[in-house]
Design an enzyme around this catalytic site. Structure first.
Site, PDB file in Angstrom:
ATOM      1  CG  ASN A 191       3.878   2.546   1.534  1.00  0.00           C
ATOM      2  OD1 ASN A 191       4.974   3.026   1.231  1.00  0.00           O
ATOM      3  ND2 ASN A 191       3.090   3.074   2.461  1.00  0.00           N
ATOM      4  N   GLY A 229      -5.946   8.842   7.800  1.00  0.00           N
ATOM      5  CA  GLY A 229      -5.808   7.436   8.159  1.00  0.00           C
ATOM      6  C   GLY A 229      -7.079   6.673   7.829  1.00  0.00           C
ATOM      7  CB  CYS A 283      12.666  10.505   7.829  1.00  0.00           C
ATOM      8  SG  CYS A 283      11.599  11.090   6.520  1.00  0.00           S
ATOM      9  CG  LEU A 332      10.855   8.929   1.900  1.00  0.00           C
ATOM     10  CD1 LEU A 332      11.856   9.529   2.883  1.00  0.00           C
ATOM     11  CD2 LEU A 332       9.573   9.758   1.899  1.00  0.00           C
TER      12      LEU A 332
END
Length: 299
Positions: free
Chosen positions: A67, A241, A128, A71
């Protein structure tokens, strides 16, 4: 039997949901009893509204998915003014994933969430990219990770969970750095960097070329990293995970996680969290375990 504690957070069971896979919880209310969860983490929240990356931004891979949503969210002010009031009275721990492109943005979002009475914790997403450092992820360098946690710690006064990226040489070094900087807990792992190519069209499946790999394919790596970190830090570890069953969750708990998060599996079976809670209860009953904490960290 299943209640656990992560810093000051009291969870009725160790099952939570991962940011970005559960919306704001409301989207799953028809499939699960939200109040039965140990907690859920809402989607990544930034300082301003974000549209996210161009489509296509999701692709299936063997035993997982890629993916690159980017955000997408309405921004922290919209969350505080609109979303918060719709979910604040749920009888579970509502945790906000805080994301940003600068330390200033992280601090702004964290301070606004700090003012919300019914939000007992944030999860700091340090995967990020730091726009002031050429796009390097905050969480890929111990000094950068420590700096952002230290600054957020000054403005945020509740339980501070830091979400760690696996895309590093030593995740233990990062975990120790954020612990020293004031983190109350760490969650791991975030997605692993991956790529897939459509050979017929001769181009990557994702518009961004690379994206985050999640799902069963990453579970052995995640279990290993959780085990390593749990033995290296004193603060609680939250594992995630590739968890899709009670057996998967038990692996993480035995490796040292105090709680777990279910992510990609929510897309496959919206009620998977309820099945995992039931499975943990069944496991404890079958093995005569009166307290789930008895098996946490036994490996």
């Amino acid at each position: 039997m299943l209640d656990v504690k992560v810093h000051n957070l009291k969870l009725k069971n160790p099952v939570m949901t991962a940011s970005g896979t559960f919306g704001y919880g409301e989207e799953f209310a028809d499939f699960v009893d939200l109040n039965r969860l140990g907690g859920f983490i809402v989607k990544g929240t930034t300082g301003e509204h974000r549209e996210g990356n161009p489509y296509p931004r999701m692709a299936e891979t063997p035993s997982g998915m890629l993916n690159a949503v980017g955000l997408q969210n309405g921004g922290v002010d919209k969350f505080c003014k609109e979303v918060y009031h719709r979910i604040k009275d749920l009888d579970t721990n509502i945790i906000v994933n805080v994301s940003g492109s600068s330390i200033e943005e992280y601090c702004t979002v964290a301070s606004k969430i700090d003012a919300l009475e019914k939000i007992p914790a944030i999860e700091l997403n340090i995967s990020c990219p730091n726009v002031k450092k050429g796009g390097m992820g905050f969480g890929t360098n111990p000094d950068m990770a420590a700096q952002v946690v230290s600054e957020v710690r000054k403005v945020y006064h509740k339980t501070l969970i830091v979400k760690l990226t696996p895309n590093v040489t030593s995740i233990v070094d990062i975990a120790k750095a954020v612990e020293a900087a004031g983190a109350d807990s760490v969650s791991l792992i975030n997605t692993m960097l991956g790529m897939a190519i459509d050979v017929e069209k001769r181009r990557p499946y994702l518009s961004t070329i690379t994206g985050g790999l999640s799902g069963p394919a990453v579970k052995p790596v995640a279990v290993r990293m959780v085990w390593q970190v749990a033995h290296a830090v004193q603060i609680p570890v939250i594992g995630l995970g590739g968890i899709a069953s009670a057996a998967d969750a038990l692996e993480f708990l035995m490796a040292g996680a105090k709680a777990i998060q279910v992510g990609t599996a929510n897309f496959i079976d919206p009620a998977v969290t309820m099945k995992i809670i039931d499975g943990l209860e069944d496991y404890c009953n079958r093995h005569g375990i009166k307290d789930i904490n008895e098996i946490i960290g036994i490996i």
